[in-house]
Write a protein that holds these residues in place. Structure first.
Motif, PDB file in Angstrom:
ATOM      1  N   GLY A 117      53.855  11.508  -6.763  1.00 18.09           N
ATOM      2  CA  GLY A 117      54.409  11.131  -8.066  1.00 18.09           C
ATOM      3  C   GLY A 117      54.773  12.386  -8.841  1.00 18.09           C
ATOM      4  O   GLY A 117      54.091  13.402  -8.727  1.00 18.09           O
ATOM      5  N   VAL A 118      55.836  12.316  -9.625  1.00 12.56           N
ATOM      6  CA  VAL A 118      56.266  13.520 -10.363  1.00 12.56           C
ATOM      7  C   VAL A 118      56.441  13.279 -11.868  1.00 12.56           C
ATOM      8  O   VAL A 118      57.206  13.975 -12.531  1.00 12.56           O
ATOM      9  N   TYR A 119      55.676  12.329 -12.409  1.00 16.39           N
ATOM     10  CA  TYR A 119      55.680  12.112 -13.861  1.00 16.39           C
ATOM     11  C   TYR A 119      55.171  13.373 -14.563  1.00 16.39           C
ATOM     12  O   TYR A 119      54.160  13.949 -14.159  1.00 16.39           O
ATOM     13  N   VAL A 121      60.319  -3.833  -9.155  1.00  9.46           N
ATOM     14  CA  VAL A 121      59.985  -3.807 -10.574  1.00  9.46           C
ATOM     15  C   VAL A 121      58.765  -2.915 -10.775  1.00  9.46           C
ATOM     16  O   VAL A 121      58.085  -2.531  -9.821  1.00  9.46           O
ATOM     17  N   SER A 122      58.511  -2.610 -12.038  1.00 13.03           N
ATOM     18  CA  SER A 122      57.336  -1.823 -12.371  1.00 13.03           C
ATOM     19  C   SER A 122      56.757  -2.374 -13.667  1.00 13.03           C
ATOM     20  O   SER A 122      57.516  -2.788 -14.561  1.00 13.03           O
ATOM     21  N   ASN A 123      55.442  -2.374 -13.743  1.00 11.81           N
ATOM     22  CA  ASN A 123      54.746  -2.863 -14.933  1.00 11.81           C
ATOM     23  C   ASN A 123      55.020  -4.345 -15.205  1.00 11.81           C
ATOM     24  O   ASN A 123      55.025  -4.771 -16.357  1.00 11.81           O
ATOM     25  N   PHE A 124      55.238  -5.108 -14.162  1.00 15.11           N
ATOM     26  CA  PHE A 124      55.434  -6.550 -14.313  1.00 15.11           C
ATOM     27  C   PHE A 124      54.112  -7.274 -14.082  1.00 15.11           C
ATOM     28  O   PHE A 124      53.435  -7.055 -13.079  1.00 15.11           O
ATOM     29  N   PRO A 177      46.963   6.431  -9.856  1.00 17.93           N
ATOM     30  CA  PRO A 177      45.880   6.066  -8.941  1.00 17.93           C
ATOM     31  C   PRO A 177      44.588   6.808  -9.249  1.00 17.93           C
ATOM     32  O   PRO A 177      43.505   6.287  -9.002  1.00 17.93           O
ATOM     33  N   LEU A 178      44.705   8.024  -9.803  1.00 20.86           N
ATOM     34  CA  LEU A 178      43.512   8.814 -10.130  1.00 20.86           C
ATOM     35  C   LEU A 178      43.148   8.652 -11.607  1.00 20.86           C
ATOM     36  O   LEU A 178      42.402   9.462 -12.168  1.00 20.86           O
ATOM     37  N   GLY A 179      43.688   7.613 -12.235  1.00 21.56           N
ATOM     38  CA  GLY A 179      43.430   7.430 -13.665  1.00 21.56           C
ATOM     39  C   GLY A 179      43.894   8.642 -14.462  1.00 21.56           C
ATOM     40  O   GLY A 179      43.300   9.005 -15.456  1.00 21.56           O
ATOM     41  N   LYS A 197      49.910  12.329  -8.343  1.00 17.79           N
ATOM     42  CA  LYS A 197      50.696  13.469  -8.803  1.00 17.79           C
ATOM     43  C   LYS A 197      49.840  14.727  -8.789  1.00 17.79           C
ATOM     44  O   LYS A 197      48.691  14.724  -9.250  1.00 17.79           O
ATOM     45  N   SER A 198      50.401  15.807  -8.296  1.00 16.76           N
ATOM     46  CA  SER A 198      49.826  17.130  -8.521  1.00 16.76           C
ATOM     47  C   SER A 198      50.933  18.158  -8.341  1.00 16.76           C
ATOM     48  O   SER A 198      51.893  17.928  -7.615  1.00 16.76           O
ATOM     49  N   ILE A 199      50.780  19.279  -9.024  1.00 16.27           N
ATOM     50  CA  ILE A 199      51.746  20.371  -8.846  1.00 16.27           C
ATOM     51  C   ILE A 199      51.081  21.556  -8.158  1.00 16.27           C
ATOM     52  O   ILE A 199      51.706  22.578  -7.938  1.00 16.27           O
ATOM     53  N   LYS A 255      47.717  19.090  -0.899  1.00 10.80           N
ATOM     54  CA  LYS A 255      47.201  18.960   0.473  1.00 10.80           C
ATOM     55  C   LYS A 255      45.947  18.095   0.506  1.00 10.80           C
ATOM     56  O   LYS A 255      45.788  17.241   1.384  1.00 10.80           O
ATOM     57  N   GLU A 256      45.053  18.346  -0.435  1.00 10.87           N
ATOM     58  CA  GLU A 256      43.799  17.568  -0.503  1.00 10.87           C
ATOM     59  C   GLU A 256      44.100  16.071  -0.612  1.00 10.87           C
ATOM     60  O   GLU A 256      43.511  15.242   0.106  1.00 10.87           O
ATOM     61  N   ASN A 257      45.009  15.710  -1.492  1.00 10.95           N
ATOM     62  CA  ASN A 257      45.289  14.287  -1.724  1.00 10.95           C
ATOM     63  C   ASN A 257      45.842  13.594  -0.474  1.00 10.95           C
ATOM     64  O   ASN A 257      45.653  12.395  -0.290  1.00 10.95           O
ATOM     65  N   ALA A 258      46.519  14.375   0.352  1.00 11.05           N
ATOM     66  CA  ALA A 258      47.116  13.787   1.562  1.00 11.05           C
ATOM     67  C   ALA A 258      46.123  13.710   2.718  1.00 11.05           C
ATOM     68  O   ALA A 258      46.381  13.032   3.716  1.00 11.05           O
TER      69      ALA A 258
END
Ligand code: NAD
Length: 273
Positions: A20-22, A137-140, A188-190, A229-231, A237-240
């Motif tokens: 995610g890239v928010y 859709v999203s947020n439905f 997903p990670l709050g 999301k992480s930059i 790598k950890e998340n994957a």
């Protein structure tokens, strides 16, 4: 594996896991983090017109050297374009910024009242023209989907919603499963706020994994598409790195029991943006 995928109801394959890239700033940061992710094996990237980083995401895709057809790119149409009846123009703008000639998934970002059904008709048109491989859709909430289905020719393939152990959305997940609509978790990670939870910490220690990895593994085992999301390269790598262990059914039940319907983001029945 990182490449394993769910099959949407139209037959298109979507990776269970992505980036995610928010709030990832356009320019060097977005460019480098998306490139790092693709290098680490990520195949799926989730952006949106709102995030204002589609150009960097597109540049990263090009510079990655990975063939376009191996990647799964999601973007979303923003509320203002629903209100202005400019969904098709918004789609053209997103494609141009991404530098792509199709996206894999195009989503209505929020269920803007009195507007999302018209928007859906435009997404159906884009789908029929094969300019998007799938639409969703999203947020439905359930009632939004039911209402949409009263006019839809094509059922949404995906519903992307806030979903994490404190807000695990059991009813909506059940409903979407019955409808063959793939659930996808945002935050997903709050948004980083779950990463010191004692119950999760105990499970994580037992598997020699991090809390983030436990939550993301819980998503996968629950058949929830997840896009943390992480930059930072180490966290990307950890998340994957969640495909080499399995949560037991007792671990899963402990995490399921954490649900308290706690949102960190806006309520789809009451938002004002
Ligand atoms: P997230 O739950 O993915 O949390 C991201 C934050 O968690 C990071 O900024 C970082 O601070 C922390 N983090 C990530 N990995 C970590 C690790 N391994 N260890 C420690 N901390 C870590 O939150 P998100 O970014 O809001 O959600 C994920 C994606 O979902 C977004 O980037 C976006 O693509 C999408 N999203 C969609 C909507 C929507 O309305 N459709 C809304 C919000 C987000």
């Amino acid at each position: 594996s990182l490449q394993s995928s769910t099959t949407l109801h139209n037959g298109v394959k979507m990776p269970w896991f992505g980036l995610g890239v928010y709030k990832v700033p356009e320019g060097e940061v977005a460019l480098e983090s998306v490139k790092m992710a693709i290098k680490a094996g990520y195949k799926s990237i989730d952006t949106a017109a709102l995030y204002e980083n589609e150009e960097s995401v597109g540049q990263a895709i090009k510079e990655s050297g990975v063939p376009r057809e191996e990647l799964f790119i999601t973007t979303k149409v923003w509320n203002e374009d629903l209100r202005n009846n400019s969904v098709e123009e918004a789609f053209e703008t997103s494609l141009r910024k991404l530098g792509l000639d199709y996206v894999d998934l195009y989503l209505i970002h929020w269920p803007v009242k009195d507007k999302y059904k018209d928007a859906w008709k435009v997404l159906e048109k884009l789908y029929k023209e094969k300019r998007v491989r799938s639409i969703g859709v999203s947020n439905f909430n359930i009632h939004h989907i039911e209402d949409l289905m009263s006019v839809a020719e094509i059922k949404p393939m995906v519903n992307q919603v806030e979903l994490h152990p404190l807000h695990s959305q059991p009813e909506l997940r059940d409903y979407c499963k019955k409808q063959q609509i793939q659930i996808e978790a945002w935050a997903p990670l709050g948004q980083g706020r779950l990463l010191d939870h004692p119950v999760l910490q105990e499970i994580a220690s037992g598997h020699h994994k991090s809390i983030a990895q436990v939550i993301l593994r819980w998503d996968i085992q629950n058949e929830i598409v997840t896009i943390p999301k992480s930059i930072r390269e180490s966290r990307i790598k950890e998340n994957a790195n969640i495909f080499d262990f399995t949560l037991s059914s007792s671990d899963m039940e402990k995490i399921n029991a954490l649900n308290e319907n706690q949102r960190f983001g806006a309520d789809p029945d009451n938002f004002n943006f």
